[in-house]
Scaffold this motif. Structure first.
Motif, short mmCIF file in Angstrom:
data_model
loop_
_atom_site.label_atom_id
_atom_site.label_comp_id
_atom_site.label_asym_id
_atom_site.label_seq_id
_atom_site.Cartn_x
_atom_site.Cartn_y
_atom_site.Cartn_z
N GLY A 47 0.70 -1.20 -0.03
CA GLY A 47 0.05 0.03 0.02
C GLY A 47 0.93 0.98 -0.03
O GLY A 47 0.33 2.43 -0.25
N SER A 48 2.06 1.09 0.22
CA SER A 48 2.97 2.33 0.39
C SER A 48 3.41 2.80 -1.04
O SER A 48 3.62 2.17 -1.90
CB SER A 48 4.06 1.81 1.19
N ARG A 49 3.99 3.98 -0.95
CA ARG A 49 4.35 4.63 -2.52
C ARG A 49 5.58 4.05 -2.98
O ARG A 49 5.62 3.57 -4.30
CB ARG A 49 4.59 6.27 -2.42
N VAL A 50 6.73 3.89 -2.08
CA VAL A 50 7.87 3.31 -2.46
C VAL A 50 7.90 1.78 -2.60
O VAL A 50 8.46 1.23 -1.67
CB VAL A 50 9.17 3.83 -1.86
N VAL A 51 7.32 0.95 -3.74
CA VAL A 51 7.63 -0.30 -3.48
C VAL A 51 8.51 -0.60 -4.69
O VAL A 51 9.30 -1.56 -4.55
CB VAL A 51 6.12 -1.15 -3.75
N SER A 52 8.66 0.09 -5.78
CA SER A 52 9.55 -0.41 -6.90
C SER A 52 10.75 -0.24 -6.52
O SER A 52 11.42 0.85 -5.79
CB SER A 52 9.09 0.62 -8.26
N GLY A 53 11.76 -1.20 -6.56
CA GLY A 53 12.94 -1.13 -6.34
C GLY A 53 13.31 -1.85 -5.13
O GLY A 53 14.61 -2.18 -4.49
N ILE A 54 12.34 -1.90 -4.16
CA ILE A 54 12.48 -2.44 -2.71
C ILE A 54 12.68 -3.88 -2.92
O ILE A 54 12.15 -4.68 -3.61
CB ILE A 54 11.15 -2.30 -1.97
N PRO A 55 13.83 -4.45 -2.05
CA PRO A 55 14.15 -5.81 -2.20
C PRO A 55 13.39 -6.74 -1.43
O PRO A 55 13.83 -7.47 -0.67
CB PRO A 55 15.69 -5.94 -1.43
N LEU A 56 12.01 -6.91 -2.01
CA LEU A 56 11.07 -7.84 -1.37
C LEU A 56 11.56 -9.43 -1.26
O LEU A 56 11.60 -9.97 -0.24
CB LEU A 56 9.71 -7.79 -2.12
N THR A 57 12.39 -9.69 -2.00
CA THR A 57 12.79 -11.05 -2.28
C THR A 57 13.81 -11.19 -1.31
O THR A 57 14.19 -12.53 -1.26
CB THR A 57 13.33 -11.27 -3.77
N ALA A 58 14.43 -10.28 -0.59
CA ALA A 58 15.48 -10.54 0.27
C ALA A 58 15.02 -11.95 1.47
O ALA A 58 15.64 -12.52 2.09
CB ALA A 58 15.71 -9.33 1.12
N VAL A 59 13.69 -11.65 1.63
CA VAL A 59 13.25 -12.96 2.70
C VAL A 59 12.79 -14.26 2.10
O VAL A 59 12.19 -15.05 2.73
CB VAL A 59 12.03 -12.11 3.39
N GLY A 60 12.90 -14.05 0.63
CA GLY A 60 12.74 -15.51 0.09
C GLY A 60 13.17 -16.70 0.59
O GLY A 60 12.43 -17.78 1.07
N HIS A 61 14.46 -16.57 0.81
CA HIS A 61 15.12 -17.83 1.30
C HIS A 61 14.88 -18.05 3.11
O HIS A 61 14.59 -19.33 3.24
CB HIS A 61 16.66 -17.68 1.43
N VAL A 62 14.82 -16.94 3.63
CA VAL A 62 14.53 -17.21 5.12
C VAL A 62 13.17 -17.86 5.19
O VAL A 62 12.87 -18.62 6.10
CB VAL A 62 14.52 -15.98 6.10
N SER A 63 12.25 -17.37 4.25
CA SER A 63 10.74 -18.00 4.52
C SER A 63 10.79 -19.51 4.03
O SER A 63 9.97 -20.21 4.59
CB SER A 63 9.73 -17.25 3.49
N GLU A 64 11.53 -19.94 3.07
CA GLU A 64 11.62 -21.24 2.58
C GLU A 64 12.20 -22.17 3.96
O GLU A 64 11.74 -23.18 3.96
CB GLU A 64 12.73 -21.51 1.27
N ILE A 65 13.37 -21.71 4.36
CA ILE A 65 13.91 -22.42 5.50
C ILE A 65 12.88 -22.68 6.57
O ILE A 65 12.49 -23.64 7.35
CB ILE A 65 15.25 -21.80 6.15
N ALA A 66 12.23 -21.37 7.01
CA ALA A 66 11.27 -21.51 7.97
C ALA A 66 10.23 -22.60 7.77
O ALA A 66 9.78 -23.17 8.64
CB ALA A 66 10.81 -20.03 8.45
N ILE A 67 9.59 -22.34 6.81
CA ILE A 67 8.37 -23.02 6.41
C ILE A 67 8.93 -24.69 6.50
O ILE A 67 8.23 -25.47 6.73
CB ILE A 67 7.76 -22.54 5.13
N GLY A 68 10.05 -24.83 5.87
CA GLY A 68 10.61 -26.20 5.70
C GLY A 68 10.86 -26.98 7.07
O GLY A 68 10.31 -27.83 7.24
N MET A 69 11.27 -26.05 8.02
CA MET A 69 11.59 -26.53 9.44
C MET A 69 10.32 -26.92 9.91
O MET A 69 9.82 -27.96 10.92
CB MET A 69 12.06 -25.45 10.28
N LEU A 70 9.10 -25.81 9.62
CA LEU A 70 7.91 -26.21 10.41
C LEU A 70 7.09 -27.59 9.72
O LEU A 70 6.77 -28.28 10.79
CB LEU A 70 6.75 -25.06 9.97
#
Lengths: 233, 233
Positions: B113-136
């Motif tokens: 919902g915020s103005r500055v989304v383009s260029g923001i490194p959203l994908t930085a959390v891709g790997h940590v989310s995979e590890i966490a959900i895998g552990m669960l």
């Protein structure tokens, strides 16, 4: 609550409750020492918090073990069983409070070890730390006296801590934008604020366990107004 | 574990275990939907996660209630009591995982919902989310099969998630320093990363509860090497 034929059973319950209160006193003093070390930069005090965390961990394991034994030996029911189950949950919350205190101490170490400390708004977390430690103190008092009304008042404080936390974050964002060299240290202050917000959450959980013991109703996840009706009814 | 005279008792234990697994499945799918909504900005999916959180809360209360009743009716001992106490702790961890999924969804809402989304490194959390959900996922599998060795492997993954988390924070600090206008949104990404780190912590807790059921030893707060010896011994 203490009207059993067996004096030994009463004594066992009382021992568990007093060990839990001892654990509560320990993690409360850990949280106080952590904010003190953070504010003053007293490294010896900070290191003592980190070293003492294992005492809370040991108490958690010891109390859980006692709880298992009393269930087997006494086959508790009704209010005794509620007390035992609530102590089991409370001990988990207290151990997490201890963890948060140790995290605050580790952040304090990093902050006071970094180059840019002068001008950093360390005191931004002063108020949130007071609210959180106050909630913890009052949730433990409510447990000691099995006072559901006092427990409900602790639950009501959660709103204040959340709003204070958001205000700190806004303040730190402004600070970081004005001087981006402070971002790294400011983030450590963010973690300290977050740790106190979590101590507030755990205190609220403990207060909910108290209402469960006294009123026999599980008040987790219900609106505050309903919780207050249950606690006072 | 299911060698009782009373078939009804076996059935009661099995019902509780299967409800807990159902709750595990629910919060796992909540975490998956949350990261999906965060990555894609699919607001309907994000809102569904927030709305569904109350189902996990309801399951927590229902299962805890069942656990109290089975203790009163069956007076469990030994491995049955360990299972019951471990389910009680696991349910608390699962409810917190559900909370973290809802937090991720709320952050995703703010970020998209915020103005500055383009260029923001959203994908930085891709790997940590995979590890966490895998552990669960793997901690729940280990619980379903009461597999202490698999549980020990989950505990060993905690190191990876902590190091990944620290790496994300470093990456985001660099990003914020380069463009201070992104600080506010970047902080929201920090909270998403933190939420996954906590999902990893809860998964490790669940894995420790599995070892407790199978081996009868409380392995919380002990070094990983000792935990592995206990689990495999």
């Amino acid at each position: 609550m203490t009207d059993h034929i067996s004096k030994q059973y009463d004594q066992d319950l009382e021992t568990i409750r007093s060990r839990m209160m001892q654990m509560g006193g320990l993690v409360e003093s850990q949280a106080r020492a952590a904010i003190d070390g953070y504010m003053t930069g007293d490294i010896a005090r900070i290191d003592a918090v980190i070293a003492n965390d294992k005492r809370a961990n040991e108490l958690e394991i010891a109390i859980d073990n006692d709880l298992g034994q009393i269930i087997v030996r006494r086959q508790p029911a009704a209010s005794d069983l509620r007390l035992i189950l609530a102590v089991s949950k409370t001990v988990t919350d207290l151990e997490r409070v201890g963890d948060e205190a140790a995290k605050i101490a580790r952040m304090a170490r990093e902050i006071h070890g970094s180059r840019v400390v002068s001008g950093i708004p360390l005191t931004a977390v002063g108020h949130v730390s007071e609210i959180a430690i106050g909630m913890l103190r009052r949730s433990l008092d409510a447990f000691a006296r099995l006072d559901a009304a006092a427990a409900a008042r602790v639950c009501a404080e959660d709103v204040a801590i959340d709003s204070e936390f958001r205000s700190i974050i806004r303040q730190l964002i402004t600070f970081m934008m004005e001087d981006p060299r402070t971002i790294s240290t400011s983030l450590n202050i963010v973690w300290v604020a977050k740790a106190f917000e979590r101590i507030g959450d755990h205190s609220k959980n403990i207060a909910e366990h108290v209402i469960y013991i006294v009123k026999g109703r599980d008040v987790r996840h219900i609106p505050l107004a309903e919780l207050e009706r249950e606690a006072l009814g």
